[in-house]
Design a protein around this motif. Structure first.
Motif, PDB file in Angstrom:
ATOM      1  N   LEU A  43      66.828  42.791  44.823  1.00 39.05           N
ATOM      2  CA  LEU A  43      66.709  43.943  44.104  1.00 39.05           C
ATOM      3  C   LEU A  43      66.332  43.807  42.642  1.00 39.05           C
ATOM      4  N   SER A  44      66.337  42.796  41.892  1.00 36.28           N
ATOM      5  CA  SER A  44      66.441  42.382  40.603  1.00 36.28           C
ATOM      6  C   SER A  44      65.227  42.003  40.108  1.00 36.28           C
ATOM      7  N   VAL A  45      64.280  41.741  40.861  1.00 36.74           N
ATOM      8  CA  VAL A  45      62.971  40.760  40.603  1.00 36.74           C
ATOM      9  C   VAL A  45      61.782  41.691  41.552  1.00 36.74           C
ATOM     10  N   ASP A  46      60.536  40.808  41.217  1.00 36.80           N
ATOM     11  CA  ASP A  46      59.513  41.650  41.626  1.00 36.80           C
ATOM     12  C   ASP A  46      59.167  41.191  43.051  1.00 36.80           C
ATOM     13  N   ALA A  47      58.370  41.737  43.916  1.00 38.49           N
ATOM     14  CA  ALA A  47      58.271  41.681  45.201  1.00 38.49           C
ATOM     15  C   ALA A  47      58.072  40.411  45.765  1.00 38.49           C
ATOM     16  N   GLU A  48      57.050  39.573  45.045  1.00 36.79           N
ATOM     17  CA  GLU A  48      56.842  38.181  45.538  1.00 36.79           C
ATOM     18  C   GLU A  48      58.134  37.412  45.494  1.00 36.79           C
ATOM     19  N   THR A  49      58.702  37.680  44.363  1.00 30.51           N
ATOM     20  CA  THR A  49      59.904  36.685  44.177  1.00 30.51           C
ATOM     21  C   THR A  49      60.949  37.100  45.190  1.00 30.51           C
ATOM     22  N   ALA A  50      61.337  38.498  45.343  1.00 31.36           N
ATOM     23  CA  ALA A  50      62.127  38.998  46.514  1.00 31.36           C
ATOM     24  C   ALA A  50      61.809  38.384  47.903  1.00 31.36           C
ATOM     25  N   LYS A  51      60.620  38.404  48.217  1.00 26.82           N
ATOM     26  CA  LYS A  51      60.434  37.827  49.646  1.00 26.82           C
ATOM     27  C   LYS A  51      60.768  36.190  49.620  1.00 26.82           C
ATOM     28  N   ASP A  52      60.457  35.690  48.529  1.00 26.02           N
ATOM     29  CA  ASP A  52      60.731  34.198  48.526  1.00 26.02           C
ATOM     30  C   ASP A  52      62.461  34.063  48.549  1.00 26.02           C
ATOM     31  N   ILE A  53      63.185  35.027  48.082  1.00 28.02           N
ATOM     32  CA  ILE A  53      64.635  34.758  47.971  1.00 28.02           C
ATOM     33  C   ILE A  53      65.132  35.211  49.456  1.00 28.02           C
ATOM     34  N   ILE A  54      64.459  36.176  49.937  1.00 30.34           N
ATOM     35  CA  ILE A  54      64.982  36.683  51.513  1.00 30.34           C
ATOM     36  C   ILE A  54      64.389  35.387  52.274  1.00 30.34           C
ATOM     37  N   LYS A  55      63.276  34.777  52.137  1.00 26.11           N
ATOM     38  CA  LYS A  55      63.116  33.765  53.134  1.00 26.11           C
ATOM     39  C   LYS A  55      64.165  32.457  52.916  1.00 26.11           C
ATOM     40  N   ASP A  56      64.381  32.146  51.743  1.00 29.97           N
ATOM     41  CA  ASP A  56      65.577  31.189  51.427  1.00 29.97           C
ATOM     42  C   ASP A  56      66.821  31.354  51.943  1.00 29.97           C
ATOM     43  N   MET A  57      67.195  32.711  51.844  1.00 31.06           N
ATOM     44  CA  MET A  57      68.322  33.398  52.321  1.00 31.06           C
ATOM     45  C   MET A  57      68.510  33.167  53.980  1.00 31.06           C
ATOM     46  N   ARG A  58      67.134  33.483  54.611  1.00 32.79           N
ATOM     47  CA  ARG A  58      67.317  33.315  56.042  1.00 32.79           C
ATOM     48  C   ARG A  58      67.322  32.031  56.472  1.00 32.79           C
ATOM     49  N   ASP A  59      66.498  31.203  55.620  1.00 33.43           N
ATOM     50  CA  ASP A  59      66.595  29.593  56.070  1.00 33.43           C
ATOM     51  C   ASP A  59      68.161  29.081  55.680  1.00 33.43           C
ATOM     52  N   CYS A  60      68.788  29.619  54.969  1.00 28.55           N
ATOM     53  CA  CYS A  60      70.326  29.258  54.708  1.00 28.55           C
ATOM     54  C   CYS A  60      71.085  29.716  55.855  1.00 28.55           C
ATOM     55  N   VAL A  61      71.016  30.868  56.476  1.00 28.56           N
ATOM     56  CA  VAL A  61      71.513  31.493  57.694  1.00 28.56           C
ATOM     57  C   VAL A  61      71.448  30.545  58.327  1.00 28.56           C
ATOM     58  N   GLU A  62      70.209  30.274  58.776  1.00 30.63           N
ATOM     59  CA  GLU A  62      69.822  29.164  59.879  1.00 30.63           C
ATOM     60  C   GLU A  62      70.649  27.911  59.790  1.00 30.63           C
TER      61      GLU A  62
END
Length: 157
Positions: A124-143
């Motif tokens: 929520l503290s960054v632009d949309a593209e960076t946010a998508k990268d963070i969420i993808k990274d988080m999803r990969d970390c959860v896996e």
């Protein structure tokens, strides 16, 4: 029933997303009906919806958070969770300071994923593209962290 808690600051983006990603992975495992999964925030009130921007981002990853409502760390039975997964080192420090007895059960998500420990930035503290990268990274970390979380739950039994 064994339980896992995901924690971030506001429980309005990272921890509900991590919970949703973990639940999805859990549904494909032998543990699907034997593990309780929740999320909470270190600095939030109860009953707030996710931020609209986060819900929009979540949908891009196949997750609907529109029904999620926040939970404060003080309103969940934190001492009862077998594994507590935090997004930032500061979350871990705050929890252990407030509840010293949970120290052995609190883990940084990236550490559980077997990566060099780092904080998952708030999307929520960054632009949309960076946010998508963070969420993808988080999803990969959860896996990556799925099996270590299950092992930590089993060790607690």
């Amino acid at each position: 029933m064994p339980s896992v808690l995901f924690v971030c600051t506001g429980n309005q983006c990272r921890s509900p997303l991590a919970e949703a990603f973990f639940r999805e992975r859990l549904s494909r495992s032998d543990w699907s009906h034997n593990l309780s999964v929740s999320s909470a925030g270190t600095w939030t009130g109860d009953g707030l919806p996710v931020m609209p921007f986060c819900n929009e981002l979540a949908r891009a990853f196949g997750v609907d958070l529109s029904r999620h409502r926040t939970h404060s760390i003080t309103s969940v039975p934190i001492r009862d969770f077998d594994v507590i997964v935090v997004m930032e080192q500061g979350h871990k420090e705050a929890l252990v300071s407030e509840f010293p007895e949970i120290r052995p059960r609190v883990f940084l998500l990236t550490s559980l994923a077997g990566l060099f420990p780092y904080d998952i930035q708030d999307p929520l503290s960054v632009d949309a593209e960076t946010a998508k990268d963070i969420i993808k990274d988080m999803r990969d970390c959860v896996e990556l962290a799925f099996e270590p979380i299950i092992q930590a739950v089993q060790a607690k039994k």
